[in-house]
Design a protein around this motif. Structure first.
Motif, PDB file in Angstrom:
ATOM      1  N   LYS A  27       8.460  -7.687  -3.696  1.00 45.50           N
ATOM      2  CA  LYS A  27       8.351  -6.233  -3.595  1.00 45.50           C
ATOM      3  C   LYS A  27       7.123  -5.731  -4.349  1.00 45.50           C
ATOM      4  O   LYS A  27       6.419  -4.825  -3.890  1.00 45.50           O
ATOM      5  N   VAL A  28       6.871  -6.321  -5.517  1.00 44.36           N
ATOM      6  CA  VAL A  28       5.680  -5.946  -6.287  1.00 44.36           C
ATOM      7  C   VAL A  28       4.424  -6.232  -5.470  1.00 44.36           C
ATOM      8  O   VAL A  28       3.510  -5.395  -5.395  1.00 44.36           O
ATOM      9  N   SER A  29       4.373  -7.409  -4.853  1.00 50.18           N
ATOM     10  CA  SER A  29       3.209  -7.776  -4.039  1.00 50.18           C
ATOM     11  C   SER A  29       3.009  -6.798  -2.893  1.00 50.18           C
ATOM     12  O   SER A  29       1.880  -6.381  -2.600  1.00 50.18           O
ATOM     13  N   GLU A  30       4.097  -6.430  -2.228  1.00 47.43           N
ATOM     14  CA  GLU A  30       4.006  -5.483  -1.107  1.00 47.43           C
ATOM     15  C   GLU A  30       3.458  -4.133  -1.565  1.00 47.43           C
ATOM     16  O   GLU A  30       2.589  -3.540  -0.915  1.00 47.43           O
ATOM     17  N   ILE A  31       3.974  -3.645  -2.689  1.00 48.93           N
ATOM     18  CA  ILE A  31       3.525  -2.357  -3.218  1.00 48.93           C
ATOM     19  C   ILE A  31       2.047  -2.411  -3.581  1.00 48.93           C
ATOM     20  O   ILE A  31       1.260  -1.518  -3.239  1.00 48.93           O
TER      21      ILE A  31
END
Length: 404
Positions: A153-157
C-alpha cells in the motif's frame, strides 16, 4: 544568558513575586536555552519547576515539552507518562498517537504501538508514513502477511505521488528503498534519478548523500561497479571525511583487485573515524589478503590478524568467509572449513528469519551461500584426494618393507 537566568532563578522566591507571569517567562527562556544547548536534563528540571510552582495556566504545553525531551533522551517510559497527560486534556491529538506508538515500539510493547497507529488510518488512509511504521512493527512481530500488505500500500501511494510530481524527496527515497527490498533495482534507480532531476535545486545535502549511497548500493548489487564508484566519488567530493563512503569505495577496489594501495588508504581513513568498526577492519584485512595473493608479499599473516580482530567486533558471515579464505591459502584447511561452516550457519539463520517476500535467489545472501557451499565441496574433494595420496604412499612403504 544561561548563567544570568540561573542566577535569577536561584535568587527569586516565587511567593514574594507579585507578577508570576514574569517568573514563568524567565523560566521558559532558561529552559529553551538549555534545549538549544542540548542540555535535556536541566531543561526538563526547569519545565518541571514551572509545573510544581503552578506558574502556567496551560500545563498541557509543558507536558508536551517534557514528553519530547524525555523522548529525545530515550527515556521512553517517562515520555509516555507525559504524553498520556497531554491526551487527557487533548484526546484527539494525532502527534501524541505518533509519539506514543514510537515509545511503545521502543519498549517492545508492539500491541500498544499498533493500537495507537491503526485508528489514524481511518481518517488518513493515504498517510504512507503511518503505514510504513505499521509495517515495521508487523515485521518485528513476524506478521509478515500484514507487513507485506502495508508495504504494498505504501508503494502504491508513493508511486501515485511521484507520478503526480511529488516535491517531497523523502517519497522518492522511501519508494526506492521499497523497490530495492523486492528486487526491483532498475526501477529503484530510475525513481531516484527522477527525483534528482525534478528536485535538483531543492534537495538538502543530507538527503543527497542518502540518495547517492542508495544508488551506490543498488549499482553494487547489480554488478555495475563503475556506477557505484561514480556515486561514491560524488559523496567524497562533497565530504572527503565520510567514513562510510571511504570504506565502501576502498572495499570496491579490493573486490575488483585494483588500486589496492589506494584502497588501503581509503579504508584506513575510515578506521580513523571508527577504529573498532568490524566491517572496516574486515575491509582492511581483505585488502591485505589481496595484496598478499597479488605480489606474494608477507602480508598474509597481517591479513589474518586483522580479520580475526574484525571478528571480535562483529559476528558477520562475510568476515567468517574471508578468514576461511586466508586459512585456505595458508594450507590450514580444517580451520578454513570451520570458518566457512560458521559463515554458512550465520547466512542460513539469517535467510530463515527473513520474511518470505524478501527471500530471492538473486539476493546477496543467496549468492554467498552458494559460493561457500562450492568452497566446502572443493575442500572436501581436496581432502579426499590428499588422504588417498597419503594412503598410497604408506602402502608403498609397507609393501617395500614386507618384500625386504
Amino acid at each position: 544568558a544561561i548563567s544570568e537566568y540561573e542566577r535569577a532563578k536561584d535568587n527569586i522566591e516565587i511567593k514574594e513575586i507579585i507578577d508570576n507571569v514574569f517568573v514563568a517567562d524567565m523560566l521558559h527562556r532558561l529552559a529553551n536555552l538549555y534545549l538549544k544547548n542540548n542540555d535535556l536534563e536541566n531543561a526538563a528540571h526547569v519545565f518541571q519547576k514551572i509545573l510544581d510552582d503552578k506558574l502556567t495556566n496551560k500545563p498541557v504545553t509543558i507536558y508536551y515539552k517534557l514528553g519530547q525531551i524525555y523522548f529525545e533522551g530515550k527515556r521512553f517510559k517517562d515520555s509516555i507518562n507525559e504524553f498520556l497527560r497531554v491526551r487527557e486534556i487533548n484526546p484527539h491529538s494525532e502527534s501524541i498517537s505518533l509519539y506514543l506508538s514510537v515509545c511503545y515500539e521502543e519498549l517492545n510493547e508492539y500491541d500498544k504501538a499498533i493500537a495507537e497507529l491503526t485508528p489514524l488510518l481511518d481518517e488518513h488512509s493515504e498517510a504512507w508514513h503511518i503505514r510504513l511504521s505499521l509495517s515495521n512493527i508487523y515485521e518485528k512481530t513476524k506478521n509478515f502477511e500484514l507487513t507485506q500488505l502495508e508495504r504494498e500500500k505504501v508503494s502504491e501511494i508513493l508511486m501515485k505521488n511521484v507520478r503526480n510530481g511529488s516535491t517531497d524527496i523523502r517519497e522518492y527515497i522511501v519508494l526506492s528503498q521499497l523497490l530495492h527490498q523486492t528486487g526491483r533495482k532498475t526501477e529503484a534507480i530510475d525513481n531516484l534519478k527522477t527525483g534528482l532531476t525534478y528536485l535538483h535545486n531543492k534537495i538538502d545535502a543530507e538527503s543527497l548523500q542518502e540518495i547517492q549511497f542508495l544508488m551506490a548500493n543498488l549499482y553494487y548489487e547489480m554488478d555495475n561497479h563503475e556506477g557505484s564508484i561514480q556515486e561514491l566519488g560524488k559523496i567524497l567530493t562533497a565530504d572527503p571525511d565520510c567514513h562510510q563512503a571511504n570504506n565502501f569505495l576502498g572495499y570496491l577496489f579490493v573486490e575488483r583487485g585494483e588500486k589496492l594501495d589506494k584502497a588501503v588508504d581509503l579504508i584506513e581513513k575510515a578506521l580513523d573515524s571508527e577504529p573498532q568498526n568490524g566491517a572496516y577492519l574486515d575491509s582492511l584485512g581483505w585488502a591485505y589478503y589481496k595484496l598478499a595473493t597479488k605480489d606474494n608479499s608477507e602480508t598474509m599473516m597481517l591479513a589474518l590478524e586483522t580479520l580475526l580482530e574484525a571478528s571480535k567486533y562483529a559476528e558477520d558471515s562475510e568476515i567468517m568467509y574471508h578468514i576461511g579464505e586466508v586459512y585456505y591459502c595458508l594450507g590450514r584447511w580444517e580451520e578454513a572449513k570451520e570458518r566457512w561452516n560458521n559463515a554458512l550457519e550465520l547466512l542460513e539463520g539469517l535467510m530463515k528469519n527473513l520474511p518470505p517476500y524478501l527471500v530471492r535467489n538473486d539476493s546477496r545472501e543467496s549468492k554467498s551461500i552458494e559460493t561457500i557451499k562450492k568452497k566446502l565441496e572443493k575442500l572436501q574433494h581436496l581432502t579426499v584426494v590428499e588422504t588417498s595420496l597419503e594412503s598410497k604412499k604408506v602402502g608403498k612403504r609397507d609393501l617395500g618393507g614386507h618384500m625386504q
